[in-house]
Design an enzyme around this catalytic site. Structure first.
Site, mmCIF file in Angstrom:
data_model
loop_
_atom_site.group_PDB
_atom_site.id
_atom_site.type_symbol
_atom_site.label_atom_id
_atom_site.label_comp_id
_atom_site.label_asym_id
_atom_site.label_seq_id
_atom_site.Cartn_x
_atom_site.Cartn_y
_atom_site.Cartn_z
ATOM 1 N N HIS A 64 7.699 10.732 12.812
ATOM 2 C CA HIS A 64 8.622 10.521 11.706
ATOM 3 C C HIS A 64 9.496 9.302 11.976
ATOM 4 O O HIS A 64 9.543 8.776 13.098
ATOM 5 C CB HIS A 64 9.471 11.768 11.499
ATOM 6 C CG HIS A 64 8.686 12.940 10.988
ATOM 7 N ND1 HIS A 64 9.266 14.142 10.668
ATOM 8 C CD2 HIS A 64 7.358 13.090 10.733
ATOM 9 C CE1 HIS A 64 8.339 14.988 10.241
ATOM 10 N NE2 HIS A 64 7.174 14.366 10.275
ATOM 11 N N GLU A 88 12.703 8.792 12.262
ATOM 12 C CA GLU A 88 13.740 8.907 13.275
ATOM 13 C C GLU A 88 13.173 8.719 14.683
ATOM 14 O O GLU A 88 13.819 8.111 15.550
ATOM 15 C CB GLU A 88 14.427 10.276 13.187
ATOM 16 C CG GLU A 88 15.041 10.572 11.825
ATOM 17 C CD GLU A 88 14.124 11.340 10.903
ATOM 18 O OE1 GLU A 88 14.609 12.255 10.216
ATOM 19 O OE2 GLU A 88 12.908 11.013 10.851
ATOM 20 N N ALA A 125 -2.270 3.679 -23.735
ATOM 21 C CA ALA A 125 -2.286 2.276 -24.160
ATOM 22 C C ALA A 125 -2.751 2.207 -25.604
ATOM 23 O O ALA A 125 -3.612 2.975 -26.039
ATOM 24 C CB ALA A 125 -3.201 1.449 -23.272
ATOM 25 N N ASP A 182 -17.090 5.822 -21.245
ATOM 26 C CA ASP A 182 -16.841 4.606 -20.468
ATOM 27 C C ASP A 182 -17.561 4.551 -19.129
ATOM 28 O O ASP A 182 -17.665 3.480 -18.530
ATOM 29 C CB ASP A 182 -15.334 4.469 -20.191
ATOM 30 C CG ASP A 182 -14.511 4.342 -21.455
ATOM 31 O OD1 ASP A 182 -15.106 4.018 -22.499
ATOM 32 O OD2 ASP A 182 -13.294 4.576 -21.406
#
Length: 390
Positions: free
Chosen positions: A50, A52, A154, A200
């Site tokens: 991590h 830290e 879109a 598509d």
């Protein structure tokens, strides 16, 4: 430099790993002594050190008497890595400045308690709003137990997605398409309806000049119409999951599974479209996948809205007028789902020749947002076209 300056540095460090830490948060840490940075770090991937720990390792013995700036409360439990709060205390850090407390139930104030019991001065809330925005995906996941969902749509300026013949078309320009690939690069899952696959034959992968990570592909396909020769089946660069009804033909399931596709067959009698969405999101959360992008299918988009599971809307508007043709919203399942939907935090920006609106839908049913988060260090255990879900 003051506390806010060092915390801004920690937030910037945390974002180095954007999209790479699931199911863990992005965390940045900076160690300062006598107005000098002596250590810094970021959490880069679940199962690794991590932030830290990186900072403490860099500082070594100089960490004694220093101040630690960290974007999220140090963890207090053993996952795939040891807890950070006891390590910070053992290093002799004098003061810890934390932006945001960790809502994960195994931390949730325990890290702060460990630090204070060791005699460390703890300050909370420095740049909390900025750190929360940066880490909003994890914080949402830890608090609700489900992934953070972005719905991308879109349309042309007059709200169309195809001409009067129904001819599919590329709506947005190359800059907007690049922006979508950047988004794919930082999410864990991309979801579409089977209509998008049939129309598509998309790859649904991340394609950036510098490379990138392709998310898990989820196809909502009730009757299992996805062809075995579809690119999402043939391409092995990312896993593919198909969500169907348990009435789907067993031979089709077997053929797809033999191609490496995972098939989730849900009880047809118990699940409407919104129910399928909620079921799929729960299953994804259990796997530590906490960021979902919904890209295609008016029915699947409507299902996510009806399930009250859209956390951010991305709507691209292209500077084109078709003056007729297929509408993006009206006259579809999406139209009914969007009726009365309120948006907040609305922002507009230009992306190439297109305009992008981002907004947060208002929650319709707060009860659907409840749940126990899986949380930090769970280490412990197409296109622009709108097509149907089936």
């Amino acid at each position: 430099m003051d506390d806010e300056g060092y915390m801004k540095m920690a937030i910037d460090l945390s974002e180095i790993a954007m999209g790479r830490t699931s199911p863990n948060p992005m965390v940045g840490a900076v160690l300062v002594k006598h107005d000098r940075v002596i250590g810094f770090g970021a959490h880069l991937q679940a199962g690794t050190a991590h932030a830290e720990i990186h900072a403490l390792t860099m500082a070594g013995e100089e960490a004694r008497g220093s101040t630690l700036y960290v974007t999220l409360e140090p963890c207090a439990h053993h996952g795939r890595t040891p807890p950070c709060a006891p390590a910070v205390a053992a290093a002799g850090v004098r003061r810890v400045v934390i932006a945001v407390e960790d809502p994960f139930h195994l931390v949730a104030g325990r890290g702060v308690a460990i630090l204070r019991s060791a005699g460390i001065e703890v300050s909370l809330g420095c740049l909390a709003a900025e750190a929360s925005r940066s880490n909003e995906v994890y914080l949402h996941y830890a608090r609700t137990g489900r992934p953070f969902v972005i719905l991308k749509l879109a349309a042309t300026l007059d709200g169309r997605i195809a001409d009067q013949t129904g001819q599919r078309m590329t709506i947005t320009g190359p800059e907007a398409q690049l922006e979508v690939h950047r988004l794919r690069n930082v999410v864990d899952v991309i979801a579409v309806g089977v209509g998008t696959v049939l129309a598509d034959d998309p790859l649904l992968t991340t394609r950036l000049a510098q490379g990138g990570r392709s998310p898990v592909r989820v196809i909502f396909d009730r009757s299992l119409r996805t062809p075995v020769f579809a690119q999402v089946v043939q391409d092995r660069s990312a896993p593919t999951i198909i969500v169907c009804d348990d009435t789907a033909e067993p031979g089709r399931i077997k053929s797809l599974e033999e191609m490496g596709v995972e098939v989730w067959a849900l009880p047809a009698s118990e699940q409407d479209n919104a129910g399928r969405v909620r079921h799929a999101l729960r299953a994804l959360a259990e796997r530590g996948l906490m960021h979902v992008l919904v890209e295609g299918g008016s029915t699947v988009a409507a299902a996510f809205i009806q399930a009250d599971c859209v956390d951010r809307l991305w709507f691209f508007h292209a500077p084109t007028l078709l003056c007729g043709g297929i509408p993006a919203v009206s006259g579809s399942a999406l139209s009914a789902a969007c009726a009365g939907l309120s948006l907040r935090d609305v922002h507009w920006r230009t992306v190439g020749s297109d305009s992008l609106m981002t907004a947060t839908p208002e929650r319709r049913d707060p009860g659907q947002q409840s749940g126990s988060g899986n949380g930090r260090d769970q280490d412990a255990g197409g296109g622009d076209h709108v097509h149907g879900i089936d």
